[in-house]
Scaffold this active site. Structure first.
Site, PDB file in Angstrom:
ATOM      1  N   GLU A 313       0.820  -1.215   0.000  1.00  0.00           N
ATOM      2  CA  GLU A 313       0.000   0.000   0.000  1.00  0.00           C
ATOM      3  C   GLU A 313       0.853   1.265   0.000  1.00  0.00           C
ATOM      4  O   GLU A 313       0.578   2.238   0.695  1.00  0.00           O
ATOM      5  CB  GLU A 313      -0.949  -0.002   1.205  1.00  0.00           C
ATOM      6  N   ASP A 387      -8.262  -9.452   3.506  1.00  0.00           N
ATOM      7  CA  ASP A 387      -8.043  -8.297   4.386  1.00  0.00           C
ATOM      8  C   ASP A 387      -9.145  -8.189   5.430  1.00  0.00           C
ATOM      9  O   ASP A 387     -10.031  -7.346   5.301  1.00  0.00           O
ATOM     10  CB  ASP A 387      -7.980  -7.017   3.541  1.00  0.00           C
ATOM     11  N   GLU A 415     -13.229  -2.969  11.312  1.00  0.00           N
ATOM     12  CA  GLU A 415     -13.141  -2.177  10.083  1.00  0.00           C
ATOM     13  C   GLU A 415     -14.169  -2.602   9.045  1.00  0.00           C
ATOM     14  O   GLU A 415     -14.804  -1.764   8.411  1.00  0.00           O
ATOM     15  CB  GLU A 415     -11.725  -2.302   9.505  1.00  0.00           C
TER      16      GLU A 415
END
Length: 726
Positions: A313, A387, A415
């Site tokens: 990332e 993820d 998340e």
């Protein structure tokens, strides 16, 4: 008229509060005390046992940890017995807390073999009899004694009998750490409970009492490490200005058995060291890291080591210089080795080039490096290959790197699981992963045995949880999200525990031991994860969340610069069907698993429904095990998720008057939000998928409340947890 009525109500409310407050009838419950509330025991049998066996206590250690034990037992027993309890110094106390080195008489009750088996952190609790019943807590270290003291308090809090105790408990995993994704400006990436609890601006001179309560909470569940900073690291934390602040936290945490770790930005030699390169094979770079590590240990003699996110990332890493992950990790490990520090190197990676399947990337990059890492390197692997999705199959790296210690990375903060507006108990998800059989050495090669070292004999073991802790008064935003912090610590200590037994303990400690309260809340917790999977990502669907903030549905998103950043990449819906073909005829991600697992996941007929669309592109008309078509089964799962949330709402309302009003109202309001969000997920997702299936909604599914255009037009630019863009 209305004004007169309002004044009357106001006067009545004030008088009611004053009377209740004056006579002690009001006790506000804000959730700050977590599971360490130490409320008075009402069971007369247990009260008698406490008075006989533990009311009179002595802690023989005079260390800082000994002081902590003494204070915690005083606090706990005083609260549980509703009267002030103080320690004494006599070895003849009814509750004795001591190591064999502090009191040789311990060996009268424990032989050398028993004591040796406790290791450096384990503890034993035993009921013994002389003239009167006694309870002894022993260990080989003061930290072990602290864990034992917390365990005894837990027994009392959960109304367990204290008669004939003979308990031995040893952690199955060495490094049990929290990963705080907290930034130096006090923002918290993917944090949903306020700001970071670390007030870097006021450190080192001002130590917020919250830091001590944080340490107490972690020690009570056996967590022994904390990574203070974000994996998207800022090199400034390695400078003297911040190391002085890190030292203050480390000094405070040390008596609780908690080591501090820092995230290391790979380009730090350039950014704060003045070098022109961060090449891990450059001698000057190694020299810089060795000097930096030496400096850190001058501030923090028991510093744990580094957590590193590299070449992922956009983060810098060894691949920027044509080197491997092993080259980068080993360079840092060499600098830490003289101090017994470790490198926790994350396997969550993105290559510069788009892979044929994102799920395969970590395996492809790390499997060839097995056996090339230094002995003080642990590879930190997420539970699944994508993820932190609501449900994922276990990561294929588990079992595939026998020469390298792999540590688990779970996400405690939600998340992709409703953030702080949804009640989702995560222990069942973690247990599903831990109990999954990798078949690395045939049947019985569970993921848990990989991370605790039992399968491959790794000497270093670790587990990490991405923290859900913030500055909210109740620490975690959603009051029930405290259960996930608690459950993580319990499973990190002992992966064999059941998620239900952990839930029951948490409920008793947090909401009391009323049998109806315990039964109802435990039931809500245990059904919550499956419900969330059903109304968000049923049947193996994944990564359908909206862009950036990951709040709410966004299965239509297709405009991001990389294909594997878009939800459409993962569900691949078309006129034929839906799902990602990861079989041998597709991306062949099944080929990364051992044959027994690959055969199950790769076969349309054998693949469990819960992973069906993860591994297969399935026609809309495909007949499922239930007899329904895939389309109708998808609708059924979405509806089941909503119905389950409504059942949770109903069950929670039945507790009105049985728990404190403040926390009851908080959870009740949040369940209202959760029900609305569950309906939103079902409506938006099914309307979008209908554009491909061209099939009517089945009668059992509630019809969408709005149009697809409406849902696609929704925007949340200030949703919590958005990653900062510097």
């Amino acid at each position: 008229m209305n004004r007169t009525i309002n004044i009357k109500y106001l006067i009545k409310a004030v008088l009611t509060f004053f009377i209740c407050f004056t006579f002690g009838l009001v006790k506000a419950e804000r959730g700050y005390d977590l599971w360490l509330r130490y409320q008075p025991v009402n069971d007369p049998v247990l009260l008698k046992q406490i008075r006989l066996q533990v009311e009179n206590y002595a802690v023989l250690s005079n260390s800082a940890t000994g002081l902590v034990i003494r204070e915690e037992l005083g606090r706990g027993l005083s609260g549980l017995l509703s009267k002030e309890i103080e320690s004494i110094s006599s070895e003849n106390s009814s509750l004795l807390v001591a190591t064999p080195a502090q009191y040789s008489g311990i060996k009268k009750y424990f032989d050398d073999r028993e004591l040796s088996a406790l290791g450096s952190e384990g503890f034993a609790i035993k009921s013994v009899s002389s003239k009167t019943p006694r309870t002894i807590i022993t260990a080989n270290s003061d930290i072990g004694l602290l864990y034992g003291a917390f365990h005894l308090l837990k027994l009392i809090q959960t109304n367990q009998s204290l008669e004939k105790l003979n308990i031995t408990s040893v952690p199955k995993i060495d490094l049990r750490v929290l990963n705080h994704w907290d930034n130096l400006d006090r923002t918290s990436e993917r944090g949903y409970a306020g700001f970071s609890i670390w007030d870097w601006h006021k450190l080192p001179d001002y130590l917020n009492p919250r830091y001590t309560d944080y340490a107490r909470a972690n020690a009570s569940i056996g967590i022994n490490g904390t990574v203070l900073t974000n994996v998207n690291a800022n090199a400034l934390v390695l400078t003297p200005h911040y190391l002085e602040k890190v030292k203050a936290l480390a000094d405070l945490f040390r008596p609780y058995g908690i080591k501090v770790y820092l995230t290391a930005r790979f380009s730090a030699p350039i950014e704060i060291g003045g070098l022109k390169t961060a090449d891990p094979l450059d001698a000057e770079v190694l020299k810089w890291w060795m000097e930096k590590v030496t400096e850190i240990y001058e501030y923090v003699p028991d510093f744990g080591g580094f957590l590193v996110k590299a070449n992922s990332e956009g983060q810098p890493g060894p691949q920027d210089y044509g080197r491997t992950h092993a080259d980068g990790a080993n360079m840092m490990a060499e600098a830490l080795a003289p101090f017994d520090g470790v490198v926790m190197w994350r396997a969550f990676v993105y290559s510069d080039e788009e892979p044929d399947d994102r799920a395969k990337q970590a395996y492809n990059e790390f499997k060839p490096l097995d056996g090339t890492f230094r002995e003080n390197v642990l590879i930190q692997v997420k539970n699944g290959p994508i993820d932190f999705q609501p449900r994922e199959p276990f990561h294929p790296l588990f079992g595939a790197m026998p020469e390298t210690p792999l540590m688990m990375e779970f996400q405690i903060t939600q998340e992709y699981l409703g953030q702080a507006t949804q009640l989702v108990y995560l222990a069942p998800m973690w247990k599903e992963c831990l109990d999954s059989d990798t078949y690395a050495k045939g049947n019985g090669s569970e993921v848990s045995k990989v991370i605790n070292g039992a399968l491959h004999g790794n000497s270093k073991t670790g587990i990490a949880g991405v923290a859900n802790i913030g500055t909210d008064i109740n620490w975690t935003g959603h009051p029930m999200a405290q259960s996930n912090w608690y459950a993580y610590g319990r499973l990190a200590w002992d992966t064999s525990l059941s998620s239900e037994s952990i839930a029951k303990d948490w409920v008793r400690m947090t909401y009391g031991s009323n049998s109806e309260v315990v039964k109802t809340i435990t039931s809500i917790l245990m059904k919550s994860w499956e419900a969330s999977v059903s109304y968000m990502t049923p049947l193996g669907l994944h990564h359908l969340m909206a862009t950036g903030h990951h709040y709410g549905p966004g299965p239509w998103v297709s405009n991001l610069s990389r294909a594997d950043w878009n939800p459409v990449y993962y569900h691949r819906a078309d006129s034929v069907g839906i799902g990602f073909d990861r079989t041998t005829s597709g991306a062949n991600a099944v080929g990364q698993y051992f044959p027994e697992v690959a055969e199950e996941f790769g076969s349309l007929g054998k693949c469990p429904d819960k992973f069906l669309l993860w591994f297969h592109h399935v026609p809309w008309s495909y007949q499922m095990r239930s007899g329904k078509s895939l389309w109708n089964e998808l609708a059924s799962k979405y509806q089941e998720g909503i119905d389950e949330v409504r059942t949770m709402q109903h069950d929670w309302k039945s507790l009105s008057g049985k728990i404190d009003e403040q926390r009851f109202e908080q959870v009740d309001m949040l369940l209202t939000i959760q029900e609305k969000e569950a309906v939103w997920w079902k409506d938006a997702s099914m309307l979008y998928f209908q554009t491909f299936s061209n099939r009517p909604f089945p009668d059992f599914m509630e019809k969408p409340r709005f149009s697809l255009d409406y849902y696609q037009s929704q925007s949340f630019p200030f949703a919590p947890g958005i990653r900062p863009r510097w």
